[in-house]
Scaffold this motif. Sequence first.
Motif, mmCIF file in Angstrom:
data_model
loop_
_atom_site.group_PDB
_atom_site.id
_atom_site.type_symbol
_atom_site.label_atom_id
_atom_site.label_comp_id
_atom_site.label_asym_id
_atom_site.label_seq_id
_atom_site.Cartn_x
_atom_site.Cartn_y
_atom_site.Cartn_z
ATOM 1 N N ASP A 1 0.837 -1.191 0.000
ATOM 2 C CA ASP A 1 0.000 0.000 0.000
ATOM 3 C C ASP A 1 0.877 1.248 0.000
ATOM 4 O O ASP A 1 1.935 1.269 0.632
ATOM 5 C CB ASP A 1 -0.888 -0.007 1.244
ATOM 6 C CG ASP A 1 -1.983 1.027 1.172
ATOM 7 O OD1 ASP A 1 -3.100 0.669 0.786
ATOM 8 O OD2 ASP A 1 -1.723 2.195 1.496
ATOM 9 N N THR A 2 0.453 2.280 -0.708
ATOM 10 C CA THR A 2 1.243 3.516 -0.783
ATOM 11 C C THR A 2 1.026 4.422 0.414
ATOM 12 O O THR A 2 1.822 5.307 0.661
ATOM 13 C CB THR A 2 0.865 4.323 -2.041
ATOM 14 O OG1 THR A 2 -0.499 4.722 -1.919
ATOM 15 C CG2 THR A 2 1.090 3.519 -3.297
ATOM 16 N N GLY A 3 -0.073 4.220 1.125
ATOM 17 C CA GLY A 3 -0.387 5.091 2.251
ATOM 18 C C GLY A 3 -1.087 6.368 1.824
ATOM 19 O O GLY A 3 -1.377 7.239 2.640
ATOM 20 N N GLN A 4 -1.389 6.500 0.537
ATOM 21 C CA GLN A 4 -2.064 7.705 0.057
ATOM 22 C C GLN A 4 -3.491 7.724 0.579
ATOM 23 O O GLN A 4 -4.198 6.715 0.520
ATOM 24 C CB GLN A 4 -2.064 7.760 -1.468
ATOM 25 C CG GLN A 4 -2.648 9.037 -2.008
ATOM 26 C CD GLN A 4 -2.442 9.180 -3.503
ATOM 27 O OE1 GLN A 4 -1.549 8.587 -4.074
ATOM 28 N NE2 GLN A 4 -3.269 9.987 -4.122
ATOM 29 N N THR A 5 -3.952 8.883 1.079
ATOM 30 C CA THR A 5 -5.287 8.973 1.674
ATOM 31 C C THR A 5 -6.174 10.027 1.025
ATOM 32 O O THR A 5 -7.354 10.107 1.346
ATOM 33 C CB THR A 5 -5.175 9.286 3.180
ATOM 34 O OG1 THR A 5 -4.455 10.509 3.344
ATOM 35 C CG2 THR A 5 -4.469 8.162 3.921
ATOM 36 N N ALA A 6 -5.632 10.853 0.147
ATOM 37 C CA ALA A 6 -6.404 11.930 -0.470
ATOM 38 C C ALA A 6 -6.680 11.628 -1.940
ATOM 39 O O ALA A 6 -5.905 10.961 -2.605
ATOM 40 C CB ALA A 6 -5.657 13.253 -0.358
ATOM 41 N N CYS A 7 -7.810 12.141 -2.435
ATOM 42 C CA CYS A 7 -8.169 12.041 -3.851
ATOM 43 C C CYS A 7 -8.032 13.421 -4.490
ATOM 44 O O CYS A 7 -8.148 14.443 -3.806
ATOM 45 C CB CYS A 7 -9.610 11.539 -4.004
ATOM 46 S SG CYS A 7 -9.808 9.814 -3.542
ATOM 47 N N TYR A 8 -7.804 13.428 -5.808
ATOM 48 C CA TYR A 8 -7.549 14.692 -6.516
ATOM 49 C C TYR A 8 -8.319 14.743 -7.822
ATOM 50 O O TYR A 8 -8.602 13.718 -8.433
ATOM 51 C CB TYR A 8 -6.048 14.829 -6.807
ATOM 52 C CG TYR A 8 -5.225 14.854 -5.546
ATOM 53 C CD1 TYR A 8 -4.971 16.062 -4.909
ATOM 54 C CD2 TYR A 8 -4.747 13.683 -4.985
ATOM 55 C CE1 TYR A 8 -4.227 16.090 -3.729
ATOM 56 C CE2 TYR A 8 -4.009 13.704 -3.811
ATOM 57 C CZ TYR A 8 -3.756 14.910 -3.189
ATOM 58 O OH TYR A 8 -3.033 14.932 -2.031
ATOM 59 N N ASP A 9 -8.620 15.974 -8.268
ATOM 60 C CA ASP A 9 -9.260 16.154 -9.572
ATOM 61 C C ASP A 9 -8.182 16.273 -10.640
ATOM 62 O O ASP A 9 -6.991 16.137 -10.349
ATOM 63 C CB ASP A 9 -10.213 17.366 -9.566
ATOM 64 C CG ASP A 9 -9.516 18.706 -9.346
ATOM 65 O OD1 ASP A 9 -8.275 18.804 -9.517
ATOM 66 O OD2 ASP A 9 -10.221 19.673 -9.008
ATOM 67 N N ALA B 1 -5.977 6.269 -3.309
ATOM 68 C CA ALA B 1 -6.464 6.477 -1.937
ATOM 69 C C ALA B 1 -7.723 5.661 -1.638
ATOM 70 O O ALA B 1 -8.072 5.458 -0.478
ATOM 71 C CB ALA B 1 -6.746 7.957 -1.702
ATOM 72 N N GLN B 2 -8.399 5.184 -2.671
ATOM 73 C CA GLN B 2 -9.643 4.442 -2.480
ATOM 74 C C GLN B 2 -9.420 2.943 -2.291
ATOM 75 O O GLN B 2 -10.375 2.199 -2.124
ATOM 76 C CB GLN B 2 -10.570 4.705 -3.666
ATOM 77 C CG GLN B 2 -10.974 6.172 -3.732
ATOM 78 C CD GLN B 2 -11.808 6.478 -4.936
ATOM 79 O OE1 GLN B 2 -11.302 6.639 -6.028
ATOM 80 N NE2 GLN B 2 -13.107 6.540 -4.718
ATOM 81 N N PHE B 3 -8.189 2.519 -2.315
ATOM 82 C CA PHE B 3 -7.870 1.101 -2.173
ATOM 83 C C PHE B 3 -6.875 0.914 -1.042
ATOM 84 O O PHE B 3 -5.962 1.715 -0.876
ATOM 85 C CB PHE B 3 -7.268 0.551 -3.476
ATOM 86 C CG PHE B 3 -8.199 0.665 -4.642
ATOM 87 C CD1 PHE B 3 -9.163 -0.291 -4.865
ATOM 88 C CD2 PHE B 3 -8.121 1.750 -5.501
ATOM 89 C CE1 PHE B 3 -10.039 -0.183 -5.927
ATOM 90 C CE2 PHE B 3 -8.988 1.871 -6.576
ATOM 91 C CZ PHE B 3 -9.950 0.894 -6.782
ATOM 92 N N THR B 4 -7.065 -0.135 -0.283
ATOM 93 C CA THR B 4 -6.105 -0.445 0.768
ATOM 94 C C THR B 4 -5.436 -1.761 0.430
ATOM 95 O O THR B 4 -5.993 -2.607 -0.258
ATOM 96 C CB THR B 4 -6.783 -0.565 2.139
ATOM 97 O OG1 THR B 4 -7.810 -1.553 2.062
ATOM 98 C CG2 THR B 4 -7.382 0.753 2.584
ATOM 99 N N GLY B 5 -4.243 -1.901 0.901
ATOM 100 C CA GLY B 5 -3.484 -3.112 0.636
ATOM 101 C C GLY B 5 -2.639 -3.459 1.835
ATOM 102 O O GLY B 5 -2.960 -3.090 2.966
ATOM 103 N N ASN B 6 -1.558 -4.120 1.574
ATOM 104 C CA ASN B 6 -0.636 -4.501 2.634
ATOM 105 C C ASN B 6 0.108 -3.267 3.124
ATOM 106 O O ASN B 6 0.773 -2.602 2.348
ATOM 107 C CB ASN B 6 0.382 -5.523 2.101
ATOM 108 C CG ASN B 6 -0.305 -6.768 1.605
ATOM 109 O OD1 ASN B 6 -1.001 -7.429 2.350
ATOM 110 N ND2 ASN B 6 -0.111 -7.091 0.342
ATOM 111 N N LEU B 7 -0.013 -2.975 4.414
ATOM 112 C CA LEU B 7 0.695 -1.825 4.969
ATOM 113 C C LEU B 7 2.191 -2.050 4.885
ATOM 114 O O LEU B 7 2.670 -3.160 5.109
ATOM 115 C CB LEU B 7 0.284 -1.600 6.417
ATOM 116 C CG LEU B 7 -1.160 -1.174 6.627
ATOM 117 C CD1 LEU B 7 -1.446 -1.022 8.114
ATOM 118 C CD2 LEU B 7 -1.440 0.128 5.901
ATOM 119 N N PHE B 8 2.906 -1.000 4.532
ATOM 120 C CA PHE B 8 4.346 -1.123 4.384
ATOM 121 C C PHE B 8 5.001 -1.387 5.734
ATOM 122 O O PHE B 8 4.544 -0.929 6.768
ATOM 123 C CB PHE B 8 4.950 0.103 3.700
ATOM 124 C CG PHE B 8 4.441 1.430 4.214
ATOM 125 C CD1 PHE B 8 5.033 2.027 5.293
ATOM 126 C CD2 PHE B 8 3.374 2.052 3.599
ATOM 127 C CE1 PHE B 8 4.570 3.242 5.772
ATOM 128 C CE2 PHE B 8 2.905 3.274 4.054
ATOM 129 C CZ PHE B 8 3.502 3.866 5.147
#
Length: 73
Positions: free
Chosen positions: A19-27, A47-54
């Motif tokens: 997972d990248t840890g990104q939490t914000a969405c952008y236009d 940011a809309q997907f979660t995965g394996n935490l780094f």
Amino acid sequence: MESLSQEGTTTVVKYTLVDTGQTACYDDEGNEMECPESGETFYGQNAQFTGNLFSYTDNGDRTVTDEVTGLMW
């Protein structure tokens, strides 16, 4: 999952993503926005997907191990 094909054979290569840890969405202009719902414009951002935490381990010998993928550098 990635598939590679050569001369009628298929090789499936499996690897774990971190997972990248990104939490914000952008236009499309780079402005932060509320994350869109499925079917809306800009849906499907990281940011809309979660995965394996780094998770990293300092091996104490000037190398680091990625505990999710097993890679070491």
